[in-house]
Motif scaffolding. Structure first.
Motif, short mmCIF file in Angstrom:
data_model
loop_
_atom_site.label_atom_id
_atom_site.label_comp_id
_atom_site.label_asym_id
_atom_site.label_seq_id
_atom_site.Cartn_x
_atom_site.Cartn_y
_atom_site.Cartn_z
N ARG A 223 17.81 3.09 -35.19
CA ARG A 223 18.32 3.04 -36.57
C ARG A 223 18.47 4.44 -37.14
NH1 ARG A 223 14.60 -1.07 -36.48
NH2 ARG A 223 13.02 0.09 -37.65
N LEU A 224 17.54 5.32 -36.82
CA LEU A 224 17.62 6.70 -37.29
C LEU A 224 18.81 7.41 -36.66
CD1 LEU A 224 16.37 9.04 -38.91
CD2 LEU A 224 14.95 9.52 -36.92
N ALA A 225 18.98 7.28 -35.35
CA ALA A 225 20.08 7.93 -34.64
C ALA A 225 21.44 7.45 -35.15
CB ALA A 225 19.96 7.69 -33.14
N ALA A 226 21.52 6.19 -35.54
CA ALA A 226 22.77 5.63 -36.05
C ALA A 226 22.98 5.97 -37.53
CB ALA A 226 22.77 4.12 -35.86
N GLY A 227 22.01 6.62 -38.17
CA GLY A 227 22.12 6.97 -39.58
C GLY A 227 21.92 5.78 -40.51
N LEU A 228 21.25 4.74 -40.00
CA LEU A 228 21.04 3.54 -40.81
C LEU A 228 19.79 3.59 -41.66
CD1 LEU A 228 21.99 0.87 -38.13
CD2 LEU A 228 23.40 1.75 -40.02
N ALA A 229 18.72 4.18 -41.15
CA ALA A 229 17.46 4.19 -41.90
C ALA A 229 16.49 5.21 -41.33
CB ALA A 229 16.82 2.81 -41.87
N LEU A 230 15.69 5.73 -42.21
CA LEU A 230 14.55 6.57 -41.85
C LEU A 230 13.34 5.89 -42.46
CD1 LEU A 230 13.07 9.19 -40.96
CD2 LEU A 230 13.63 10.13 -43.21
N GLU B 239 4.53 2.46 -46.55
CA GLU B 239 5.77 2.96 -45.96
C GLU B 239 6.67 3.50 -47.04
OE1 GLU B 239 8.90 1.17 -42.85
OE2 GLU B 239 9.06 0.29 -44.85
N VAL B 240 7.46 4.50 -46.68
CA VAL B 240 8.50 5.04 -47.54
C VAL B 240 9.68 5.39 -46.64
CG1 VAL B 240 7.61 7.41 -47.43
CG2 VAL B 240 9.04 6.73 -49.35
N GLY B 241 10.87 5.23 -47.17
CA GLY B 241 12.01 5.54 -46.32
C GLY B 241 13.32 5.59 -47.07
N LEU B 242 14.35 5.86 -46.29
CA LEU B 242 15.71 5.93 -46.79
C LEU B 242 16.57 4.93 -46.02
CD1 LEU B 242 16.11 9.82 -46.82
CD2 LEU B 242 15.85 8.35 -48.83
N ARG B 243 17.50 4.32 -46.71
CA ARG B 243 18.45 3.40 -46.08
C ARG B 243 19.74 3.46 -46.88
NH1 ARG B 243 15.75 -2.26 -48.17
NH2 ARG B 243 16.13 -1.86 -50.34
N ASN B 244 20.72 2.69 -46.44
CA ASN B 244 22.01 2.65 -47.12
C ASN B 244 22.58 4.05 -47.34
OD1 ASN B 244 21.99 -0.16 -47.23
ND2 ASN B 244 20.86 -0.16 -49.16
N LEU B 245 22.52 4.85 -46.28
CA LEU B 245 23.06 6.21 -46.33
C LEU B 245 24.57 6.15 -46.52
CD1 LEU B 245 22.77 9.32 -45.90
CD2 LEU B 245 23.25 8.86 -43.49
N ASP B 246 25.05 6.86 -47.51
CA ASP B 246 26.48 7.07 -47.71
C ASP B 246 26.70 8.55 -47.39
OD1 ASP B 246 29.03 7.72 -48.72
OD2 ASP B 246 28.87 6.21 -50.31
N ALA B 247 27.06 8.82 -46.13
CA ALA B 247 27.17 10.22 -45.68
C ALA B 247 28.27 10.96 -46.42
CB ALA B 247 27.42 10.25 -44.17
N GLY B 248 29.35 10.29 -46.75
CA GLY B 248 30.44 10.94 -47.47
C GLY B 248 30.05 11.38 -48.87
N ARG B 249 29.35 10.50 -49.58
CA ARG B 249 28.90 10.83 -50.94
C ARG B 249 27.55 11.53 -50.94
NH1 ARG B 249 30.68 5.13 -53.50
NH2 ARG B 249 32.88 5.62 -53.72
N ARG B 250 26.94 11.60 -49.77
CA ARG B 250 25.64 12.28 -49.59
C ARG B 250 24.57 11.69 -50.51
NH1 ARG B 250 27.38 18.32 -49.87
NH2 ARG B 250 25.16 18.57 -50.15
N ARG B 251 24.38 10.37 -50.37
CA ARG B 251 23.33 9.69 -51.13
C ARG B 251 22.72 8.60 -50.27
NH1 ARG B 251 25.67 6.37 -56.01
NH2 ARG B 251 24.34 4.78 -55.16
#
Length: 179
Positions: A70-77, A91-103
């Motif tokens: 999931r991390l390698a695919a940019g889906l979640a940390l 646990e704490v993490g990031l998901r729903n990465l919008d790479a274009g908008r950088r959020r």
């Protein structure tokens, strides 16, 4: 910086010595697996997240084993909040990465025996600060909070997020990178 946000493991790991926490990746150890399965069964965690239908230890182990993909695919940390003994506090993490908008969206939970100690606010603040700086390079992190969840609103405030309003029945909180 290429102008695109990327998810990667923080290096060095995120630490707050004063709070006594370290954020690290999940491991397929019996302790991590049991802690995740227990969190999925916790009604308070289930009320604010979407645990899978299969909440068994085997499912938790499979989910943990899938984290690098999931991390390698940019889906979640997904990072474990650990104490001085290395045990899982939450646990704490990031998901729903919008790479274009950088959020990306922040999410968190703390195991019942460790709630009310300010751990989530510290952990969310660590991840938010790291995500908004190099090398992650996000412009904004945001969170959805169930209306009336005063504890999660306090976590967001402590981590430097501000309430933007409501959308789709949830409160939306965000923190942006310094200009």
């Amino acid at each position: 910086m290429t102008g695109r946000a990327v998810l990667a493991l923080p290096d060095p790991p995120l630490v707050d010595a004063a709070a006594g926490i370290v954020l690290r990746p999940w491991r397929t150890t019996p302790g991590d697996v049991a802690a995740l399965a227990a969190a999925w069964d916790d009604p308070d965690v289930a009320a604010t997240s979407a645990p899978p239908a299969d909440r068994s230890a085997a499912a938790a182990e499979r989910w943990i084993a899938g984290a690098p993909g999931r991390l390698a695919a940019g889906l979640a940390l997904d990072l474990v909040i650990t104490g001085r003994d290395g045990g899982v506090l939450g646990e704490v993490g990031l998901r729903n990465l919008d790479a274009g908008r950088r959020r990306a969206e922040l999410g968190w939970w703390v195991a019942a025996p460790h709630r009310g100690r300010g751990l989530a606010g510290v952990a969310v603040g660590l991840v938010a600060g790291w995500a908004l700086g190099p090398p992650c390079g996000l412009r904004q992190v945001w969170a959805r909070i169930v209306p009336g969840n005063a504890a999660s609103a306090a976590v967001a405030r402590r981590a430097g997020l501000v309430r933007l309003g409501t959308a789709a029945g949830t409160e939306v909180w965000a923190r942006s990178a310094a200009a």
